[in-house]
Design a protein around this motif. Structure first.
Motif, mmCIF file in Angstrom:
data_model
loop_
_atom_site.group_PDB
_atom_site.id
_atom_site.type_symbol
_atom_site.label_atom_id
_atom_site.label_comp_id
_atom_site.label_asym_id
_atom_site.label_seq_id
_atom_site.Cartn_x
_atom_site.Cartn_y
_atom_site.Cartn_z
ATOM 1 N N GLY A 1 -2.879 8.984 -11.926
ATOM 2 C CA GLY A 1 -1.818 8.093 -12.372
ATOM 3 C C GLY A 1 -0.840 7.684 -11.284
ATOM 4 N N GLU A 2 -0.929 8.300 -10.098
ATOM 5 C CA GLU A 2 -0.037 7.943 -8.990
ATOM 6 C C GLU A 2 -0.421 6.553 -8.455
ATOM 7 O OE1 GLU A 2 1.246 9.694 -4.619
ATOM 8 O OE2 GLU A 2 0.347 11.043 -6.086
ATOM 9 N N ARG B 1 -7.922 9.911 -10.825
ATOM 10 C CA ARG B 1 -8.019 11.376 -10.896
ATOM 11 C C ARG B 1 -7.244 11.983 -9.736
ATOM 12 N NH1 ARG B 1 -11.214 13.005 -6.816
ATOM 13 N NH2 ARG B 1 -12.775 11.585 -5.987
ATOM 14 N N ASP B 2 -7.046 13.286 -9.770
ATOM 15 C CA ASP B 2 -6.445 13.997 -8.638
ATOM 16 C C ASP B 2 -7.430 13.938 -7.466
ATOM 17 O OD1 ASP B 2 -4.462 14.619 -10.408
ATOM 18 O OD2 ASP B 2 -4.866 16.769 -10.474
ATOM 19 N N GLY B 3 -6.927 13.918 -6.256
ATOM 20 C CA GLY B 3 -7.806 13.904 -5.098
ATOM 21 C C GLY B 3 -7.028 13.719 -3.809
ATOM 22 N N THR B 4 -7.776 13.466 -2.752
ATOM 23 C CA THR B 4 -7.200 13.223 -1.432
ATOM 24 C C THR B 4 -7.688 11.859 -0.952
ATOM 25 O OG1 THR B 4 -7.250 15.581 -0.934
ATOM 26 C CG2 THR B 4 -7.027 14.090 0.942
ATOM 27 N N VAL B 5 -6.775 11.080 -0.393
ATOM 28 C CA VAL B 5 -7.135 9.771 0.143
ATOM 29 C C VAL B 5 -7.868 10.000 1.461
ATOM 30 C CG1 VAL B 5 -6.247 7.583 1.035
ATOM 31 C CG2 VAL B 5 -5.139 8.665 -0.922
ATOM 32 N N VAL C 1 0.884 -1.165 0.000
ATOM 33 C CA VAL C 1 0.000 0.000 0.000
ATOM 34 C C VAL C 1 0.921 1.213 0.000
ATOM 35 C CG1 VAL C 1 -1.793 1.258 1.244
ATOM 36 C CG2 VAL C 1 -1.798 -1.240 1.256
ATOM 37 N N LYS C 2 0.795 2.070 -1.019
ATOM 38 C CA LYS C 2 1.729 3.183 -1.221
ATOM 39 C C LYS C 2 1.222 4.530 -0.719
ATOM 40 C CE LYS C 2 4.745 0.755 -3.596
ATOM 41 N NZ LYS C 2 6.135 0.585 -3.216
ATOM 42 N N VAL C 3 -0.013 4.598 -0.198
ATOM 43 C CA VAL C 3 -0.572 5.879 0.248
ATOM 44 C C VAL C 3 -1.090 5.761 1.681
ATOM 45 C CG1 VAL C 3 -1.194 6.685 -2.066
ATOM 46 C CG2 VAL C 3 -2.826 5.318 -0.764
ATOM 47 N N ASN C 4 -1.338 6.918 2.289
ATOM 48 C CA ASN C 4 -1.879 6.992 3.651
ATOM 49 C C ASN C 4 -3.119 7.862 3.654
ATOM 50 O OD1 ASN C 4 0.270 5.540 4.984
ATOM 51 N ND2 ASN C 4 1.557 7.321 4.559
ATOM 52 N N ASN C 5 -3.924 7.745 4.698
ATOM 53 C CA ASN C 5 -5.100 8.603 4.849
ATOM 54 C C ASN C 5 -4.671 10.069 4.884
ATOM 55 O OD1 ASN C 5 -6.757 6.368 4.995
ATOM 56 N ND2 ASN C 5 -6.812 6.345 7.224
ATOM 57 N N GLU D 1 0.069 -2.446 -10.685
ATOM 58 C CA GLU D 1 -0.030 -1.172 -9.990
ATOM 59 C C GLU D 1 -1.449 -0.651 -10.133
ATOM 60 O OE1 GLU D 1 3.026 1.228 -11.825
ATOM 61 O OE2 GLU D 1 4.521 0.505 -10.393
ATOM 62 N N ILE D 2 -2.065 -0.351 -9.004
ATOM 63 C CA ILE D 2 -3.398 0.251 -9.003
ATOM 64 C C ILE D 2 -3.175 1.749 -8.832
ATOM 65 C CG2 ILE D 2 -5.671 0.270 -7.922
ATOM 66 C CD1 ILE D 2 -4.766 -2.470 -9.168
#
Length: 135
Positions: A91-92, A110-114, A80-84, A105-106
């Motif tokens: 594309g990230e 779109r741009d946004g916030t997790v 898991v490459k992202v955090n809350n 890779e998932i």
């Protein structure tokens, strides 16, 4: 000649005649193999009971509002490459899903916030299972 063979914890008594035997493997055609003249040491009659494999962590429930990034196929989350709360660009890479011995890779659609990471490393996921919630 009689042998005791243990396979997957079950002991079998096998009788083999002296001569040639055929060794068949699932990837190759049959090949002749000479049977040894001396008996092989007998396997123990009782094998220890197999232990259960540790269960994969359960995925947490979706509690946040937003757009879910879903698993495109069944597989296992290997990273898991992202955090809350993290901002992501289109594309990230959000997480890596292993399916059919390939790492996929998932990425963010779109741009946004997790707002919630639903996937956990080592979790088994089905097609359509939410992995990350974006806002």
């Amino acid at each position: 000649m009689k042998y005791k063979v243990t396979l997957n914890g079950t002991t079998y008594e096998v009788e083999v005649e002296r001569g040639e035997a055929m060794l068949i493997d699932e990837y190759q055609a049959a090949a002749p193999v000479a049977v040894p003249a001396a008996p092989v040491a007998a396997a123990p009659a009782a094998a220890p009971a197999p232990t259960a494999a540790p269960a994969a962590p359960a995925a947490p429930a979706v509690t946040a509002q937003g757009d879910a990034v879903a698993a495109p196929m069944p597989g296992v989350i290997v990273a898991v490459k992202v955090n809350n709360g993290q901002a992501v660009k289109k594309g990230e890479v959000l997480c890596i899903l292993e399916a059919m011995k390939m790492e996929n890779e998932i990425v963010a659609p779109r741009d946004g916030t997790v707002v919630q990471v639903v996937a956990a490393k080592g979790a088994n996921v089905d097609t359509g299972a939410p992995l990350v919630i974006l806002q």
